[in-house]
Design a protein around this motif. Structure first.
Motif, mmCIF file in Angstrom:
data_model
loop_
_atom_site.group_PDB
_atom_site.id
_atom_site.type_symbol
_atom_site.label_atom_id
_atom_site.label_comp_id
_atom_site.label_asym_id
_atom_site.label_seq_id
_atom_site.Cartn_x
_atom_site.Cartn_y
_atom_site.Cartn_z
ATOM 1 N N LEU A 284 -4.195 -11.770 -1.244
ATOM 2 C CA LEU A 284 -4.866 -10.930 -2.245
ATOM 3 C C LEU A 284 -3.863 -10.372 -3.251
ATOM 4 O O LEU A 284 -4.109 -10.387 -4.460
ATOM 5 N N VAL A 285 -2.740 -9.894 -2.746
ATOM 6 C CA VAL A 285 -1.706 -9.353 -3.628
ATOM 7 C C VAL A 285 -1.179 -10.454 -4.542
ATOM 8 O O VAL A 285 -1.005 -10.245 -5.749
ATOM 9 N N LEU A 286 -0.960 -11.631 -3.999
ATOM 10 C CA LEU A 286 -0.469 -12.740 -4.806
ATOM 11 C C LEU A 286 -1.474 -13.099 -5.906
ATOM 12 O O LEU A 286 -1.091 -13.307 -7.063
ATOM 13 N N TRP B 21 7.760 -6.848 -2.816
ATOM 14 C CA TRP B 21 6.928 -6.599 -1.643
ATOM 15 C C TRP B 21 6.490 -7.923 -1.017
ATOM 16 O O TRP B 21 6.458 -8.062 0.208
ATOM 17 N N LEU B 22 6.164 -8.914 -1.854
ATOM 18 C CA LEU B 22 5.738 -10.208 -1.313
ATOM 19 C C LEU B 22 6.835 -10.859 -0.468
ATOM 20 O O LEU B 22 6.537 -11.546 0.501
ATOM 21 N N GLU B 23 8.083 -10.617 -0.840
ATOM 22 C CA GLU B 23 9.188 -11.197 -0.083
ATOM 23 C C GLU B 23 9.411 -10.490 1.248
ATOM 24 O O GLU B 23 9.752 -11.126 2.246
ATOM 25 N N LEU C 60 -3.262 -2.393 -4.703
ATOM 26 C CA LEU C 60 -3.595 -3.415 -3.715
ATOM 27 C C LEU C 60 -2.496 -3.534 -2.660
ATOM 28 O O LEU C 60 -2.786 -3.722 -1.473
ATOM 29 N N VAL C 61 -1.249 -3.406 -3.061
ATOM 30 C CA VAL C 61 -0.145 -3.423 -2.098
ATOM 31 C C VAL C 61 -0.345 -2.317 -1.068
ATOM 32 O O VAL C 61 -0.133 -2.521 0.127
ATOM 33 N N LEU C 62 -0.792 -1.151 -1.530
ATOM 34 C CA LEU C 62 -0.925 0.001 -0.636
ATOM 35 C C LEU C 62 -2.150 -0.059 0.261
ATOM 36 O O LEU C 62 -2.085 0.343 1.416
ATOM 37 N N ASP C 63 -3.279 -0.534 -0.258
ATOM 38 C CA ASP C 63 -4.488 -0.421 0.567
ATOM 39 C C ASP C 63 -5.233 -1.714 0.846
ATOM 40 O O ASP C 63 -6.144 -1.716 1.665
ATOM 41 N N ALA D 291 -11.425 -5.529 -3.782
ATOM 42 C CA ALA D 291 -12.050 -5.193 -5.073
ATOM 43 C C ALA D 291 -10.994 -4.962 -6.154
ATOM 44 O O ALA D 291 -11.298 -5.019 -7.335
ATOM 45 N N LEU D 292 -9.758 -4.695 -5.753
ATOM 46 C CA LEU D 292 -8.679 -4.460 -6.703
ATOM 47 C C LEU D 292 -8.028 -5.748 -7.195
ATOM 48 O O LEU D 292 -7.276 -5.738 -8.159
ATOM 49 N N ALA D 293 -8.294 -6.854 -6.534
ATOM 50 C CA ALA D 293 -7.654 -8.132 -6.894
ATOM 51 C C ALA D 293 -8.220 -8.708 -8.168
ATOM 52 O O ALA D 293 -9.286 -8.412 -8.597
#
Length: 120
Positions: free
Chosen positions: A22-24, A62-64, A111-114, A118-120
């Motif tokens: 999702l973050v990606l 963060w992804l790494e 999105l990283v935090l929660d 819906a944020l993606a």
């Protein structure tokens, strides 16, 4: 062939992704919009593409590692909030896209935090 955007279908597909995916996805969206923000910023002599770039770099980091400094991300969200141009103050072909870029950047930080799809 005509392709239509189906928000329900998109939400359904995104809800099946894990947090990292999702973050990606959100990061790809924000990265795609950032050049439009840059064009708007240059045209209007307004905004700060560097801050948005820094925010996206934090997400790439963060992804790494999948480790987030919550205070740093919250601070970056606050720094990014005023960077969305007010649609009543500007007239530009890039205005909506610049606003979308700022919002997408804030959303991917959240999105990283929660992990809310819906944020993606």
């Amino acid at each position: 062939m005509t392709v239509y955007y189906d928000e329900d279908e998109m939400r359904s597909r995104l809800s099946g992704l894990d947090h990292k995916c999702l973050v990606l996805f959100g990061l790809f969206v924000a990265e795609r919009l950032l050049p439009n923000y840059s064009l708007f910023s240059k045209e209007q002599s307004w905004g700060d593409v560097g801050t948005l770039r820094t925010a996206l770099d934090i997400v790439w980091s963060w992804l790494e590692t999948e480790q987030a400094d919550e205070a740093e991300i919250e601070s970056m969200i606050e720094h990014c909030k005023p960077l969305g141009p007010d649609t009543d103050e500007f007239e530009s072909l890039y205005l909506s896209a610049a606003l979308d870029a700022a919002v997408a950047t804030i959303n991917v930080l959240r999105l990283v935090l929660d992990g809310d799809s819906a944020l993606a």
